[in-house]
Design a protein around this motif. Structure first.
Motif, PDB file in Angstrom:
ATOM      1  N   THR A 184       0.806  -1.221   0.000  1.00  0.00           N
ATOM      2  CA  THR A 184       0.000   0.000   0.000  1.00  0.00           C
ATOM      3  C   THR A 184       0.841   1.274   0.000  1.00  0.00           C
ATOM      4  N   LEU A 197      -0.013   3.991  -2.690  1.00  0.00           N
ATOM      5  CA  LEU A 197      -1.424   4.259  -2.952  1.00  0.00           C
ATOM      6  C   LEU A 197      -1.850   5.581  -2.318  1.00  0.00           C
ATOM      7  N   ASP A 212      -2.700   5.196  -7.748  1.00  0.00           N
ATOM      8  CA  ASP A 212      -1.429   4.478  -7.645  1.00  0.00           C
ATOM      9  C   ASP A 212      -0.334   5.443  -8.089  1.00  0.00           C
ATOM     10  N   TYR A 240      -4.663   7.763   7.663  1.00  0.00           N
ATOM     11  CA  TYR A 240      -4.491   6.364   7.296  1.00  0.00           C
ATOM     12  C   TYR A 240      -4.125   5.496   8.502  1.00  0.00           C
ATOM     13  N   ARG A 255      -3.528   0.438   4.713  1.00  0.00           N
ATOM     14  CA  ARG A 255      -4.621  -0.219   3.991  1.00  0.00           C
ATOM     15  C   ARG A 255      -5.924   0.547   4.100  1.00  0.00           C
ATOM     16  N   ASP A 285     -11.389   0.676   2.584  1.00  0.00           N
ATOM     17  CA  ASP A 285     -10.359  -0.333   2.330  1.00  0.00           C
ATOM     18  C   ASP A 285      -9.758  -0.047   0.960  1.00  0.00           C
ATOM     19  N   LEU A 286      -8.494   0.379   0.928  1.00  0.00           N
ATOM     20  CA  LEU A 286      -7.866   0.735  -0.341  1.00  0.00           C
ATOM     21  C   LEU A 286      -7.566  -0.474  -1.209  1.00  0.00           C
ATOM     22  N   LEU A 287      -7.400  -1.649  -0.624  1.00  0.00           N
ATOM     23  CA  LEU A 287      -7.102  -2.836  -1.411  1.00  0.00           C
ATOM     24  C   LEU A 287      -8.365  -3.433  -2.034  1.00  0.00           C
ATOM     25  N   THR A 330      -0.737   7.455   1.129  1.00  0.00           N
ATOM     26  CA  THR A 330      -0.592   6.605   2.323  1.00  0.00           C
ATOM     27  C   THR A 330       0.692   6.880   3.089  1.00  0.00           C
TER      28      THR A 330
END
Length: 376
Positions: free
Chosen positions: A13, A16, A31, A54, A59, A74-76, A368
């Motif tokens: 992460t 991101l 990204d 964050y 994440r 949730d960034l993922l 992040t």
């Protein structure tokens, strides 16, 4: 762009981030290695004055909306994990040093509220009652060491420090600060909390390692005897910078960036700029300061070289530049142009534009890398 990822890509992460889309209550996930967006999330409410912090692992993002909404993303998986309405009018928040507590600062009702970072369960609150029956808008919330948070009371003229070591029973100390503190910040080492003053010239400084000394005023003469210009947009001290042992601060109602010795907290210079600065942000290595401006100069950006103390570039990237964010090691800077509906990416060595992408009324840009910075 994807709206969500059914099977998240296996990835870290660290590169991101997100872009706030203020008009549509949405965010674009980005990204920074690919210089491109990868997902889009709707349903975040009023983001007209929104910010993000964050989790320690980068994440999860916590979005603080103007409508009092607190949203965990949730960034993922590119999805909303949970959303709570915690106030009537809110302008930001912070996360504790250990990453376990998320704290929101509120205008209505005045005060702060602490939440469990995993579940968003309300743990406790501290009403900003500075006098019997009088509650203040809270501004400038910043995390400090040891589970503490510093913040300013705009109406109360005070700096408060609340200790959430016991998150259900916080303890608060109060320090007189001056007239109408409008924003606050903490130095990168977490020692000094500074609150800018709107109602008078100067900045209020509290040494959080020696808080018994109380807050003291610095820079009180920078506008003494001179008529202030109308303030079209309040400066954001959170975008301040420390470089080469000096702090660079936007001056209220002036076309200047103030330069301050970070050891003595005395003014050592002023840099004339194109308009009223809103953000004065340092490249991570401290060599450059990038400045954007309030109306009517809000389509311009200037770059200051900290060795010479001079403006080395004046550019007009787009209409209504609201925010800038450097990549973690500073090779690029991302700039949001609200009225052009786009985000632009510049190389900080050549000062050339190297990319852009569409976004709906973009404002704040948050990477992040902030997870590892005190006060961000």
């Amino acid at each position: 762009m994807l709206s969500a990822c059914a099977t998240p890509q296996l990835r870290g992460t660290g590169d991101l981030g997100l872009v706030i889309e203020r008009a549509s209550g949405s965010v674009t996930l980005v990204d920074t290695s690919k210089n491109a967006p990868y997902a889009h999330i709707d349903g975040l409410g009023d983001l007209s004055h929104a910010s993000a912090v964050y989790s320690r692992d980068g994440r999860y993002a916590y979005i603080f909306g103007r409508d009092g909404g607190l949203t965990k993303l949730d960034l993922l998986e590119a999805r909303i994990v949970k959303r709570v309405m915690q106030a009537g009018n809110s302008i930001g928040g912070s996360i504790s040093q250990d990453g376990r507590i998320v704290v929101a600062q509120n205008y209505t009702p005045g005060g702060i509220k602490a939440f469990d970072a995993e579940t968003l369960e309300l743990l406790s609150e501290v009403p900003a009652e500075y006098a019997p029956g009088k509650f203040s808008k809270v501004v400038g919330l910043a995390d400090l060491s040891g589970g503490r948070f510093g913040y300013a009371l705009f109406d109360g003229g005070e700096i408060w420090v609340s200790d959430f070591s016991d998150p259900h029973h916080p303890k608060t100390q109060r320090y007189p600060a001056g007239i109408q503190p409008y924003d606050g910040l903490v130095t990168p080492d977490g020692r000094y909390y500074l609150a800018g003053l709107f109602g008078e010239d100067g900045v209020s400084l509290l040494d959080t390692w020696l808080p018994a000394q109380g807050a003291r005023k610095i820079l009180e003469n920078y506008g003494r005897g001179e008529e202030k210009l109308p303030v079209f947009k309040m400066p954001h001290l959170r975008g301040w910078s420390v470089a080469q042992g000096r702090a660079y601060l936007p001056a209220v109602g002036r076309h200047e960036v103030l330069v301050v010795d970070a050891d003595t907290w005395k003014e050592v210079g002023r840099i004339k700029v194109k308009g009223q600065p809103v953000f004065a942000m340092a490249r991570p290595d401290g060599r450059q300061i990038w400045v954007n401006f309030a109306f009517p100069d809000n389509s311009w950006v200037q770059v200051i070289d900290t060795l010479s103390g001079q403006v080395i570039k004046t550019m007009e990237p787009g209409k209504v530049i609201l925010h800038m964010e450097f990549t973690p090691r500073g090779e690029h800077v991302w700039i949001s142009a609200r009225d052009d509906n786009k985000v632009m990416i510049y190389d900080t060595a050549t000062l050339a534009k190297i990319g852009e992408f569409a976004a709906k009324s973009p404002s704040g840009i948050f990477f992040t890398s902030r997870a590892n910075r005190m006060g961000f």
